[in-house]
Design an enzyme around this catalytic site. Structure first.
Site, PDB file in Angstrom:
ATOM      1  N   ILE A  14       0.909  -1.147   0.000  1.00  0.00           N
ATOM      2  CA  ILE A  14       0.000   0.000   0.000  1.00  0.00           C
ATOM      3  C   ILE A  14       0.951   1.200   0.000  1.00  0.00           C
ATOM      4  O   ILE A  14       1.572   1.510   1.014  1.00  0.00           O
ATOM      5  CB  ILE A  14      -0.937   0.011   1.226  1.00  0.00           C
ATOM      6  CG1 ILE A  14      -1.845  -1.224   1.223  1.00  0.00           C
ATOM      7  CG2 ILE A  14      -1.781   1.292   1.225  1.00  0.00           C
ATOM      8  CD1 ILE A  14      -2.783  -1.335   2.421  1.00  0.00           C
ATOM      9  N   PRO A  15       1.124   1.824  -1.166  1.00  0.00           N
ATOM     10  CA  PRO A  15       2.275   2.719  -1.403  1.00  0.00           C
ATOM     11  C   PRO A  15       2.197   4.111  -0.788  1.00  0.00           C
ATOM     12  O   PRO A  15       2.115   5.116  -1.488  1.00  0.00           O
ATOM     13  CB  PRO A  15       2.314   2.788  -2.934  1.00  0.00           C
ATOM     14  CG  PRO A  15       0.891   2.638  -3.342  1.00  0.00           C
ATOM     15  CD  PRO A  15       0.286   1.682  -2.344  1.00  0.00           C
ATOM     16  N   CYS A  16       2.280   4.175   0.534  1.00  0.00           N
ATOM     17  CA  CYS A  16       2.266   5.464   1.219  1.00  0.00           C
ATOM     18  C   CYS A  16       3.505   6.297   0.872  1.00  0.00           C
ATOM     19  O   CYS A  16       3.486   7.519   1.007  1.00  0.00           O
ATOM     20  CB  CYS A  16       2.133   5.275   2.730  1.00  0.00           C
ATOM     21  SG  CYS A  16       3.269   4.091   3.435  1.00  0.00           S
ATOM     22  N   HIS A  17       4.560   5.650   0.371  1.00  0.00           N
ATOM     23  CA  HIS A  17       5.773   6.380  -0.003  1.00  0.00           C
ATOM     24  C   HIS A  17       5.550   7.268  -1.229  1.00  0.00           C
ATOM     25  O   HIS A  17       6.355   8.132  -1.521  1.00  0.00           O
ATOM     26  CB  HIS A  17       6.932   5.401  -0.256  1.00  0.00           C
ATOM     27  CG  HIS A  17       6.677   4.402  -1.336  1.00  0.00           C
ATOM     28  ND1 HIS A  17       5.955   3.241  -1.105  1.00  0.00           N
ATOM     29  CD2 HIS A  17       7.010   4.391  -2.638  1.00  0.00           C
ATOM     30  CE1 HIS A  17       5.887   2.552  -2.231  1.00  0.00           C
ATOM     31  NE2 HIS A  17       6.502   3.231  -3.178  1.00  0.00           N
ATOM     32  N   ARG A  18       4.433   7.084  -1.935  1.00  0.00           N
ATOM     33  CA  ARG A  18       4.144   7.874  -3.127  1.00  0.00           C
ATOM     34  C   ARG A  18       3.418   9.181  -2.812  1.00  0.00           C
ATOM     35  O   ARG A  18       3.022   9.896  -3.720  1.00  0.00           O
ATOM     36  CB  ARG A  18       3.320   7.051  -4.119  1.00  0.00           C
ATOM     37  CG  ARG A  18       4.071   5.837  -4.638  1.00  0.00           C
ATOM     38  CD  ARG A  18       3.254   5.046  -5.637  1.00  0.00           C
ATOM     39  NE  ARG A  18       3.902   3.763  -5.908  1.00  0.00           N
ATOM     40  CZ  ARG A  18       3.265   2.666  -6.269  1.00  0.00           C
ATOM     41  NH1 ARG A  18       1.962   2.680  -6.432  1.00  0.00           N
ATOM     42  NH2 ARG A  18       3.928   1.540  -6.478  1.00  0.00           N
TER      43      ARG A  18
END
Length: 170
Positions: A137-141
């Site tokens: 779940i790409p919270c880094h984006r």
């Protein structure tokens, strides 16, 4: 009745990852040393490496770190959190590889979904920061309005590495 929570470890190019899951779904993926490490787990997980959900997740991570773009829908994800956080995490899954959105942009989407005039970027940032399934779940984006790399539970350097990794893949 609560399912038993299991855990395993995965050595990645960005450090050791801890995976947590039930018989049916992945409930957590944390990078060693990250903030909020396993804070959504109700109890201490039992070590178990052979769980099918872990095998699928490790295959997903192998593909991701090899430069592929595996789809999170291949995995059964069950992050624990309230309705607001669930909504934000679902929106994170819509951010394409190699692209970013701002906290403000994400807040506008949440406001539209909840039929509110305005949504606080800080409230959205809190939900993003407490995402229990890092990388997948790409919270880094999610980045600051000015393009800055802010607020990553795994640390800014790790956020930069993950974004760089995704941008260099074709």
């Amino acid at each position: 009745m609560h399912s038993t929570i299991y855990s395993t470890r995965y050595s990645s190019p960005v450090g050791v990852l801890t995976l947590a899951g039930t018989d049916d779904a992945l409930v957590g993926l944390w990078i060693e040393g990250q903030k909020y490490f396993s804070d959504t787990l109700a109890k201490t997980p039992q070590q178990r490496d052979d769980l099918p959900v872990f095998q699928k997740t490790k295959a997903w991570l192998d593909r991701y770190f090899a430069g592929g773009k595996p789809d999170p829908v291949w995995l059964s994800l069950a992050p624990a959190g309230g309705e607001f956080r669930q909504m934000v995490w679902k929106l994170l899954l819509e951010i394409p590889y190699g692209q970013t959105v701002t906290y403000g942009g994400l807040a506008k989407k949440v406001a539209a979904l909840t039929k509110k005039e305005h949504m606080s970027a800080q409230a959205v940032g809190g939900a993003v920061g407490h995402n229990p399934i890092s990388i997948i779940i790409p919270c880094h984006r999610v980045i600051g309005t000015d393009g800055s790399l802010t607020g990553y539970a795994g640390g800014i350097e790790l956020k930069r590495l993950l974004l760089e990794h995704e941008r260099t893949q074709h």
